[in-house]
Design an enzyme around this catalytic site. Structure first.
Site, PDB file in Angstrom:
ATOM      1  N   ASP A   8       0.885  -1.166   0.000  1.00  0.00           N
ATOM      2  CA  ASP A   8       0.000   0.000   0.000  1.00  0.00           C
ATOM      3  C   ASP A   8       0.921   1.214   0.000  1.00  0.00           C
ATOM      4  O   ASP A   8       1.536   1.525   1.003  1.00  0.00           O
ATOM      5  CB  ASP A   8      -0.885  -0.031   1.257  1.00  0.00           C
ATOM      6  CG  ASP A   8      -1.689   1.256   1.441  1.00  0.00           C
ATOM      7  OD1 ASP A   8      -1.658   2.116   0.545  1.00  0.00           O
ATOM      8  OD2 ASP A   8      -2.346   1.389   2.496  1.00  0.00           O
ATOM      9  N   LYS A  70       2.824  11.424  -3.243  1.00  0.00           N
ATOM     10  CA  LYS A  70       1.834  10.714  -4.064  1.00  0.00           C
ATOM     11  C   LYS A  70       0.927  11.685  -4.824  1.00  0.00           C
ATOM     12  O   LYS A  70       0.439  11.375  -5.908  1.00  0.00           O
ATOM     13  CB  LYS A  70       1.017   9.814  -3.158  1.00  0.00           C
ATOM     14  CG  LYS A  70       0.034   8.919  -3.852  1.00  0.00           C
ATOM     15  CD  LYS A  70      -0.482   7.897  -2.870  1.00  0.00           C
ATOM     16  CE  LYS A  70      -1.661   7.137  -3.397  1.00  0.00           C
ATOM     17  NZ  LYS A  70      -2.121   6.171  -2.390  1.00  0.00           N
ATOM     18  N   GLU A 155      -7.132   0.704  -4.418  1.00  0.00           N
ATOM     19  CA  GLU A 155      -7.097   0.586  -2.953  1.00  0.00           C
ATOM     20  C   GLU A 155      -8.421   0.070  -2.367  1.00  0.00           C
ATOM     21  O   GLU A 155      -8.402  -0.855  -1.550  1.00  0.00           O
ATOM     22  CB  GLU A 155      -6.725   1.937  -2.331  1.00  0.00           C
ATOM     23  CG  GLU A 155      -5.263   2.258  -2.565  1.00  0.00           C
ATOM     24  CD  GLU A 155      -4.927   3.720  -2.375  1.00  0.00           C
ATOM     25  OE1 GLU A 155      -5.782   4.480  -1.886  1.00  0.00           O
ATOM     26  OE2 GLU A 155      -3.805   4.108  -2.723  1.00  0.00           O
ATOM     27  N   ASP A 177     -12.976   5.416   1.368  1.00  0.00           N
ATOM     28  CA  ASP A 177     -11.553   5.473   1.713  1.00  0.00           C
ATOM     29  C   ASP A 177     -11.079   6.925   1.747  1.00  0.00           C
ATOM     30  O   ASP A 177     -10.943   7.567   0.708  1.00  0.00           O
ATOM     31  CB  ASP A 177     -10.771   4.672   0.655  1.00  0.00           C
ATOM     32  CG  ASP A 177      -9.268   4.673   0.918  1.00  0.00           C
ATOM     33  OD1 ASP A 177      -8.817   5.364   1.853  1.00  0.00           O
ATOM     34  OD2 ASP A 177      -8.540   3.985   0.178  1.00  0.00           O
TER      35      ASP A 177
END
Ligand code: AMP
Length: 599
Positions: A8, A70, A155, A177
């Site tokens: 992850d 990211k 994800e 999420d």
């Protein structure tokens, strides 16, 4: 058989997991921590730091440290970091995938240490809403880190894989999420061992970092109210305020109020100014509610795409650190009329799911099959015949969003004018009818067409979207059968050539090797151990030495303040109150920073 790891790669934290005897497990680092902060930096001696060590120096040395990389993946945004020792101004530019490669390399090492063998293959997760370029950049980062990326998965899908379905009945699950930098919502259908994503939606620029920034502005306003002036606008002070904001936010998840005590934030003349106040949870909630409203709209859109009503959902799973905020849980529950399930670890389930998928690909005995969908429609710009004549620039969709991957589709287009000798194929990703309003992925020219009347030449455009979410486009001129494969030019980032990849790997190896060599050098314990037998944080020792050096040069008031702080530290050491030391150390660090920037 060597293990395939599941990673992850998060905005804030990253984890690596493996499957053992059919069960997924997150691997801890040397410090026992399961989460590796997604933070990279260079120490004062120019040593590469990845994870907690880098995060620790973030506030004091933002010019040497980078986090939340990211958010930049898939762009050519350069991060300039100071990489030389204290005396040097040497800087280096890094691309987002190069920074991510350092995080991935650290996770790879973590797995190798835990398993006692080399690891070369991985499954990596990305937000469902990541574009093609962002997925490609993630894959490239993995390759630079020495990993063959077997699959890039979404994800929320990974999270749903860890969800233990007890019945054989089909269950519809909504995965919400909300992490540090991204938000995703997916509607997933689970039947026995098969997980299928029905629809996905989100915003890859929304997350806990935004809450921190809102709170940072709120703190700055409080400071202004108290002192009648602004918090200094230098990066280090602002980074400190941001760090304080994050701590307050986390405290407010379990407390109704959070105290704020930030000493030496600024100065008025020779007087140091502090920020001492208290933030109520309700104030924080007011700050973030508008952002959370956006996430509710995304839920509605995902449900609409899946053709479902809230009542059709069997379960709601919350994923990501920011879902620990009580208001998030409350708003999702109120909106959907159902409480989210307990018992799913919001911080770890994505890595666990990635490991399960890695296990499936590696042929291990894992009960999970994944069916994924594409997050955005893919197509080309084409001319359409309308009653007002031919209109160019229309977005002709070839693969609609939410198609199950891997997917291949073709469409046939024809020339629009007589004797047209070339056709420009422009590829876009998005949902707008006007091609230009979508994200351009690249363009390609089909040339040398024979002279024919309008509409007489046909060109087939074939889209091939693979399991990693990577698109290959092939055009075929139907008359002569002339073919061409499109070189998709992702917004700024190209796939690395094998030479570039080799170079990037060598650069990374060099950074890590220097690091490993330094790690072998024994630490001088005598310098960090006190006569009371307490071993001090080496950083504190450096700060104490620095403090002694500047003490004499200070004006009375500041000298007294520093003396007082040093006495408190001495007392804590003498009384063996080691618990008090981290806070005093931080105060000393803040003080020294303050006097160096205000002298
Ligand atoms: P993730 O990207 O899933 O690792 O989530 C990281 C984000 O979750 C960061 O913005 C953290 O500040 C936030 N976070 C972690 N724990 C908490 C908590 N207890 N309350 C509020 N936010 C949290």
């Amino acid at each position: 058989m060597t293990k395939t790891i599941g990673i992850d790669l998060g905005t804030t934290n990253s984890e690596v997991a493996i499957v053992e005897s059919g069960q997924a497990r997150v691997l801890p680092g040397d410090d026992g921590d399961l989460m590796l902060p997604s933070c990279v930096g260079f120490s004062e001696t120019g040593k590469l730091l990845v994870g907690r060590e880098a995060l620790r120096q973030y506030a004091a040395a933002p010019d040497r440290t980078v986090r939340s990389i990211k958010r930049w993946m898939g762009t050519d945004h350069k991060t300039t970091l100071r990489v030389g020792g204290t005396e040097s101004d040497e800087t280096r530019d890094f691309l987002p995938h190069e920074i991510s490669a350092m995080i991935l390399r650290t996770l790879k090492q973590r797995a190798e240490t835990a398993l006692g063998e080399a690891v070369t293959q991985a499954v990596i997760t990305v937000p469902a809403y990541f574009t093609d370029a962002q997925r490609q950049a993630t894959k490239t980062a993995g390759e630079i880190a020495g990993l063959e990326v077997l699959q890039i998965i979404n994800e929320p899908t990974a999270a749903a894989l860890t969800y233990d379905v007890r019945s054989e009945e089909t269950e519809r699950v909504l995965v919400y999420d909300l992490g540090g930098g991204t938000f995703d919502v997916s509607v997933v259908e689970i039947t026995g061992e098969v997980t299928e994503v029905l629809a996905s939606h989100g915003n890859n620029q929304l997350g806990g970092d935004d809450f921190d920034r809102r709170l940072q502005l709120h703190l700055a306003a409080k400071y202004r109210q108290t002192h009648g002036m602004d918090v200094p606008d230098d990066p280090a002070t602002q980074a400190r305020l941001l760090r304080a904001a994050e701590q307050i936010k986390v405290t407010l998840s379990s407390h109704a109020f959070a105290p704020v005590r930030e000493a030496f934030l600024g100065s008025k003349g020779k007087t140091a100014l502090h920020l001492e106040t208290e933030i109520a949870r309700s104030d924080f909630e007011d700050l973030i509610r508008p952002l959370l409203d956006e996430t509710l709209e995304a839920i509605d859109r995902a449900l609409g795409d899946a053709d479902l009503q809230p009542d059709d959902l069997d379960r709601i799973i919350l994923v990501g650190g920011s879902t620990r905020i009580p208001l998030v849980q409350q708003m999702v529950e109120d909106h959907l009329g159902q409480a989210p399930v307990d018992g799913v670890q919001p911080d770890l389930c994505v890595a666990l799911g990635a490991a399960l998928q890695a296990g499936v690909l590696a042929g291990e005995d894992v009960e999970a099959i994944l069916v994924d969908v594409i997050p955005h429609s893919l197509g080309i710009s084409a001319a359409v015949d309308t009653p007002m004549g031919i209109m160019p620039g229309y977005f002709s969709v070839i693969i609609p969003r939410n198609s199950v991957v891997p997917v291949s589709r073709s469409e046939v287009y024809s020339t629009v004018s007589d004797n047209q000798s070339a056709v420009e194929i422009e590829i876009f990703q998005g949902e707008n009818q006007a091609a230009e309003e979508n994200v351009p992925l690249g363009s390609y020219k089909v040339e040398g067409l024979p002279p024919k009347p309008a509409g007489a030449i046909e060109i087939e455009v074939h889209f091939d979207f693979d399991l990693n979410g990577i698109l290959t486009v092939t055009t075929t001129e139907k008359g002569k059968g002339q073919q061409g494969t499109l070189v998709v030019n992702h917004a700024g980032i190209q796939r690395l050539s094998s030479h570039e990849l080799k170079q990037a790997r060598a650069d990374l190896d060099a950074l890590f090797e220097v690091d490993e060599l330094e790690a072998d050098e024994p630490i001088d314990v005598s310098a960090t151990e006190t006569k009371e037998g307490i071993s001090l944080d080496p950083e504190l020792v450096t700060l104490l030495n620095q403090a002694q050096k500047v003490l004499d040069a200070l004006e009375d008031e500041q000298s007294e303040e520093l003396q007082d702080l040093l006495e408190q530290i001495e007392e804590a050491i003498a009384n063996q109150e080691t618990d008090a030391l981290p806070e005093l150390q931080e105060e000393l660090s803040d003080f020294l920073y303050y006097i160096t920037t205000n002298s």
